[in-house]
Enzyme design. Structure first.
Site, short mmCIF file in Angstrom:
data_model
loop_
_atom_site.label_atom_id
_atom_site.label_comp_id
_atom_site.label_asym_id
_atom_site.label_seq_id
_atom_site.Cartn_x
_atom_site.Cartn_y
_atom_site.Cartn_z
N ASP A 58 28.78 -38.73 23.78
CA ASP A 58 28.67 -36.71 24.16
C ASP A 58 29.53 -36.35 22.91
O ASP A 58 30.36 -36.21 22.25
CB ASP A 58 29.82 -36.84 25.28
CG ASP A 58 30.60 -38.09 25.20
OD1 ASP A 58 31.64 -38.26 24.30
OD2 ASP A 58 31.23 -38.72 26.58
N ASP A 60 33.52 -32.83 21.59
CA ASP A 60 34.28 -32.92 22.60
C ASP A 60 34.46 -31.88 21.59
O ASP A 60 34.63 -32.17 20.38
CB ASP A 60 35.58 -34.00 22.52
CG ASP A 60 34.42 -35.43 23.44
OD1 ASP A 60 34.64 -35.16 24.37
OD2 ASP A 60 35.31 -36.43 23.16
N ASP A 137 43.75 -40.93 18.35
CA ASP A 137 44.45 -42.14 18.94
C ASP A 137 43.82 -43.28 17.06
O ASP A 137 45.00 -43.33 16.19
CB ASP A 137 43.81 -43.34 19.80
CG ASP A 137 42.21 -43.49 19.99
OD1 ASP A 137 41.31 -42.31 19.44
OD2 ASP A 137 41.47 -43.59 21.40
P1 ATP Z 1 32.67 -42.33 23.35
O1 ATP Z 1 32.71 -40.81 23.86
O2 ATP Z 1 32.10 -42.37 22.31
O3 ATP Z 1 32.99 -43.20 23.77
P2 ATP Z 1 35.07 -40.83 21.38
O4 ATP Z 1 35.47 -41.53 21.12
O5 ATP Z 1 34.14 -39.70 22.28
O6 ATP Z 1 34.30 -41.73 22.02
P3 ATP Z 1 36.73 -40.43 24.44
O7 ATP Z 1 36.89 -41.32 25.24
O8 ATP Z 1 35.85 -39.25 24.50
O9 ATP Z 1 36.04 -40.99 23.09
O10 ATP Z 1 37.90 -39.16 23.93
C1 ATP Z 1 37.35 -38.31 22.93
C2 ATP Z 1 38.62 -38.38 21.85
O11 ATP Z 1 39.96 -37.69 22.25
C3 ATP Z 1 38.72 -39.25 20.74
O12 ATP Z 1 37.69 -38.98 19.58
C4 ATP Z 1 40.05 -39.34 20.66
O13 ATP Z 1 40.37 -38.20 19.64
C5 ATP Z 1 40.57 -38.81 21.74
N1 ATP Z 1 41.40 -39.70 22.79
C6 ATP Z 1 40.74 -39.95 23.36
N2 ATP Z 1 41.45 -40.90 24.91
C7 ATP Z 1 42.38 -41.18 23.82
C8 ATP Z 1 44.00 -42.15 24.34
N3 ATP Z 1 43.79 -42.30 25.09
N4 ATP Z 1 44.83 -41.74 22.74
C9 ATP Z 1 44.41 -40.96 22.18
N5 ATP Z 1 43.36 -40.01 21.47
C10 ATP Z 1 42.12 -40.12 22.18
MG MG Z 2 33.78 -38.07 23.57
#
Ligand code: ATP
Ligand code: MG
Length: 430
Positions: A58, A60, A137
């Protein structure tokens, strides 16, 4: 904040993030924010995965527009989340998550850190890009693709970590886990999915603070279980959960068994997760009801045997066992009823599959849960129970076109009329 780093700005000519690989809806949101005079960046997994030449799950977006300002720009926008307020811009099934830069909130009103150091609220807007980056993170999750000039802004050497395939926290690892223990599970998920190594500092922080996962609400852990086990890398994620001794917080009963060397429980889990990963690759549906049914089964069987020994009939014994086992699981992760009910049905069908013959057998075919229960039976056989001839019998029984039609009709009937759109879990950012 004063001591934030200067980012490396990677110009378009030096990276492979192309607008062609970004969903048109995400581009729409990026452009509209930008045209309205706001900063607008793709961030997180979207940038990370494109740099790795993978398809992002997805997209963001990060912006300096407040959630209300985002809402004014998009008719199809809703504001969500209390702990971390966000805007969701909804395009049919695709949801673009737009997060506003946060500011440092050490003594502000909209932010709060609990006594334990855990972040409980993070809603002070008006931060800078650097302040947004420092709250994320992992270094590889804090890279920003700027729609204004197509550059990638990298604050924490995320690009180098991508090249070295290394997961490293931004800042002090130990503090990052204390602020949000779920980050330990996120480390596992990303390491398994991206095939990255977990930096020693992350491992040490997990070692020191894993127990804090006990304080995370079961509903949030359930969401993480779905992402860990139902995203196509379940087998690797599960192995890594064990390696880092985190399984106990998600599946306490299973963890005890595996730690004690229970070969049957181990084989069941491995086979189920391998099947699940395969189904996802082949775009077949998967359900947590099945995975939970498998992981809890050895305990259910043990409890049911005790009830049978005390004179209960086999199906009643299984239900009594389920009543005992499920609450233990729910104290770790929640499991919504729409999954726990079919899970119980899969269990309760097992003795019927063992015994049914003739007309009874034929009528079982029309049970909406027949197929899942049959797959479960085969899995038990593959895990070492001697059920070969029974599995064979059911396989043959299903082969006729009539049987196939009955099974298909029953399955259709069991599906909810209108598929509810799965809402994205609220992102939790530190
Ligand atoms: P994917 O969508 O592929 O699972 P993602 O890295 O995009 O991976 P998401 O959960 O969609 O993960 O979150 C988007 C972004 O928000 C992350 O890349 C990170 O920068 C931030 N983020 C999400 N959850 C946390 C957390 N618990 N602590 C710190 N930053 C976070
Ligand atoms: Mg994501």
């Amino acid at each position: 904040m004063s001591n934030l780093p200067e980012p490396i700005v990677i110009p378009r000519s030096d990276h492979c993030v192309s607008r062609k690989s970004i969903s048109s809806n995400a581009l729409k949101v990026l452009y509209r924010l930008n045209e309205a005079g706001f900063a607008s960046y793709l961030v997180g997994g979207g940038v990370r995965d494109l740099l790795l030449e993978r398809h992002p799950k997805d997209f963001d977006i990060a912006t300096d527009a407040s959630p209300e300002e985002v809402k004014e720009l998009f008719r199809n926008c809703r504001l969500i989340g209390r702990r971390f307020r966000l805007a969701h811009v909804v395009f049919g099934r695709e949801i673009i998550e737009v997060a506003t830069f946060r500011a440092d909130h050490s003594d502000g009103d909209g932010g709060a850190t609990g006594e334990s150091g855990r972040i409980v609220r993070d809603n002070v807007f008006g931060g800078s890009l650097a302040e947004d980056a420092v709250r994320r993170d992992f270094t590889v999750n804090a890279m920003y693709y700027n729609i204004a000039d197509f550059s990638v802004v990298d604050f924490y050497e995320g690009r180098a970590d991508i090249e070295n395939r290394l997961l490293r926290f931004i800042g002090n690892a130990s503090e990052r886990v204390v602020e949000d223990p779920v980050r330990a599970l996120r480390a596992v998920r990303f390491a398994a999915k991206l095939d990255f190594a977990i930096d020693d500092s992350v491992r040490e922080a997990i070692d020191e603070h894993r127990h804090l996962l006990k304080e995370i609400p079961p509903a949030r852990l359930f969401e993480e279980v779905l992402k860990l086990l139902q995203s196509g890398d379940g087998q690797d994620s599960f192995a890594m959960l064990r390696e880092l001794d985190l399984l106990q917080f998600l599946f306490p009963l299973t963890a005890v068994r595996l730690d004690a060397g229970d070969g049957y429980a181990h084989a069941l889990a491995e086979l189920a997760l391998r099947n699940t990963d395969k189904r996802i690759r082949e775009e077949q549906p998967v359900t947590p009801a099945f995975i939970y049914a498998v992981l809890l089964w050895p305990d259910v069987v043990e409890h049911a045997a005790r009830h049978e020994a005390a004179g209960e009939a086999s199906i009643a014994a299984l239900h009594l066992a389920a009543d005992e086992i499920i609450p233990t699981q729910l104290s770790a992760t929640s499991l919504p009823r729409r999954y726990s009910v079919p899970m119980r049905e899969i269990w309760a069908l097992q003795p019927r599959l063992l015994k049914a013959r003739g007309k009874r057998a034929a009528s079982l075919l029309s049970n909406p849960r027949f197929r899942a229960a049959y797959d479960f039976l085969c899995l038990r056989n593959d895990a070492g129970e001697d059920l070969e001839s029974i599995c064979k019998r059911w396989e043959e029984l299903q082969e006729s076109p009539e049987s196939q039609a009955i099974i298909e009709a029953a399955r259709k009937q069991s599906r909810p009329a209108a598929r509810r759109r799965r809402r994205r879990p609220q992102a939790d950012k530190g």
